[in-house]
Design a protein around this motif. Structure first.
Motif, mmCIF file in Angstrom:
data_model
loop_
_atom_site.group_PDB
_atom_site.id
_atom_site.type_symbol
_atom_site.label_atom_id
_atom_site.label_comp_id
_atom_site.label_asym_id
_atom_site.label_seq_id
_atom_site.Cartn_x
_atom_site.Cartn_y
_atom_site.Cartn_z
ATOM 1 N N MET A 167 -160.272 -82.814 -2.042
ATOM 2 C CA MET A 167 -160.420 -84.215 -2.394
ATOM 3 C C MET A 167 -161.820 -84.420 -3.005
ATOM 4 O O MET A 167 -162.794 -83.853 -2.540
ATOM 5 N N ALA A 168 -161.907 -85.263 -4.017
ATOM 6 C CA ALA A 168 -163.169 -85.528 -4.703
ATOM 7 C C ALA A 168 -164.082 -86.369 -3.820
ATOM 8 O O ALA A 168 -163.638 -87.185 -3.031
ATOM 9 N N GLN A 198 -173.824 -94.006 0.545
ATOM 10 C CA GLN A 198 -173.077 -93.048 1.358
ATOM 11 C C GLN A 198 -172.110 -92.232 0.500
ATOM 12 O O GLN A 198 -171.668 -92.686 -0.557
ATOM 13 N N ASP A 199 -171.785 -91.025 0.975
ATOM 14 C CA ASP A 199 -170.770 -90.209 0.322
ATOM 15 C C ASP A 199 -169.400 -90.684 0.777
ATOM 16 O O ASP A 199 -169.199 -90.997 1.957
ATOM 17 N N GLY A 211 -162.479 -89.321 -2.276
ATOM 18 C CA GLY A 211 -161.497 -89.961 -3.127
ATOM 19 C C GLY A 211 -162.104 -90.639 -4.335
ATOM 20 O O GLY A 211 -163.317 -90.738 -4.497
ATOM 21 N N LEU A 212 -161.229 -91.102 -5.188
ATOM 22 C CA LEU A 212 -161.603 -91.781 -6.423
ATOM 23 C C LEU A 212 -161.951 -93.235 -6.120
ATOM 24 O O LEU A 212 -161.143 -93.969 -5.556
ATOM 25 N N PRO A 213 -163.153 -93.698 -6.507
ATOM 26 C CA PRO A 213 -163.505 -95.091 -6.222
ATOM 27 C C PRO A 213 -162.906 -96.041 -7.246
ATOM 28 O O PRO A 213 -162.658 -95.675 -8.384
ATOM 29 N N ASP A 214 -162.655 -97.251 -6.819
ATOM 30 C CA ASP A 214 -162.371 -98.327 -7.755
ATOM 31 C C ASP A 214 -163.716 -98.864 -8.235
ATOM 32 O O ASP A 214 -164.717 -98.786 -7.523
#
Length: 168
Positions: A1-2, A11-12, A15-18
């Motif tokens: 997962m990215a 923060q890290d 997943g893909l952010p919106d």
């Protein structure tokens, strides 16, 4: 997962952010000294003089990833539709309402996304409306219809992030 580091909280996240626009584009045209008297803004609604805007989400399918990519954008609304949305924010039983896209999405330049025809579909339950871009040959409309790759979604994320020494 990215994984990505959030520019807001530092923060890290997995997943893909919106991503999205904080203000509708017309907000930038109001001189800063006049904003307190001419603009009423929340993270979901904005009124500038007699113009009304709501914030929603343009979902773009990602063909090689299990979730869609969301872009928070602003669309114009008639006064009546704006007031109906404000009164029925948590209800899915209104709309859909027509609106003009009032967010320039820079990842689509040189094609301009400003003033594309849209519909706001209200889902209620504290969630922002889903924005459907009118099906045309515009790249944003095509992406919403056909999807994008995960690599393209990450390009859009990075394009939207502030550049050191340029944006802050």
């Amino acid at each position: 997962m990215a994984t990505y580091r959030c520019i807001t909280c530092g923060q890290d996240h997995d997943g893909l952010p919106d991503i999205g626009a904080t203000y509708p584009d017309p907000w930038f045209g109001v001189p800063e000294v006049e904003r307190s008297s001419r603009v009423q803004w929340t993270s979901d609604t904005c009124r500038i003089d007699d113009d009304y805007f709501i914030r929603g989400v343009i979902l773009i399918p990602v063909v090689d990833y299990p979730q869609s990519f969301g872009f928070g954008a602003w669309i114009s609304q008639s006064k009546e539709n704006f007031e109906s949305y404000v009164k029925n924010y948590n209800s899915p039983d209104i709309g859909p309402f027509f609106g003009w896209l009032c967010t320039r999405i820079h990842s689509y330049q040189p094609a301009d996304t400003y003033l594309l025809k849209t519909k706001a579909h209200f889902v209620g339950h504290g969630q922002r409306p889903l924005i459907e871009v009118e099906p045309t040959d515009h790249p944003l409309a095509l992406d919403q219809q056909n999807g994008i790759t995960l690599a393209r979604a990450w390009e859009m994320v990075h394009d939207a992030m502030p550049k050191p020494g340029i944006d802050g």
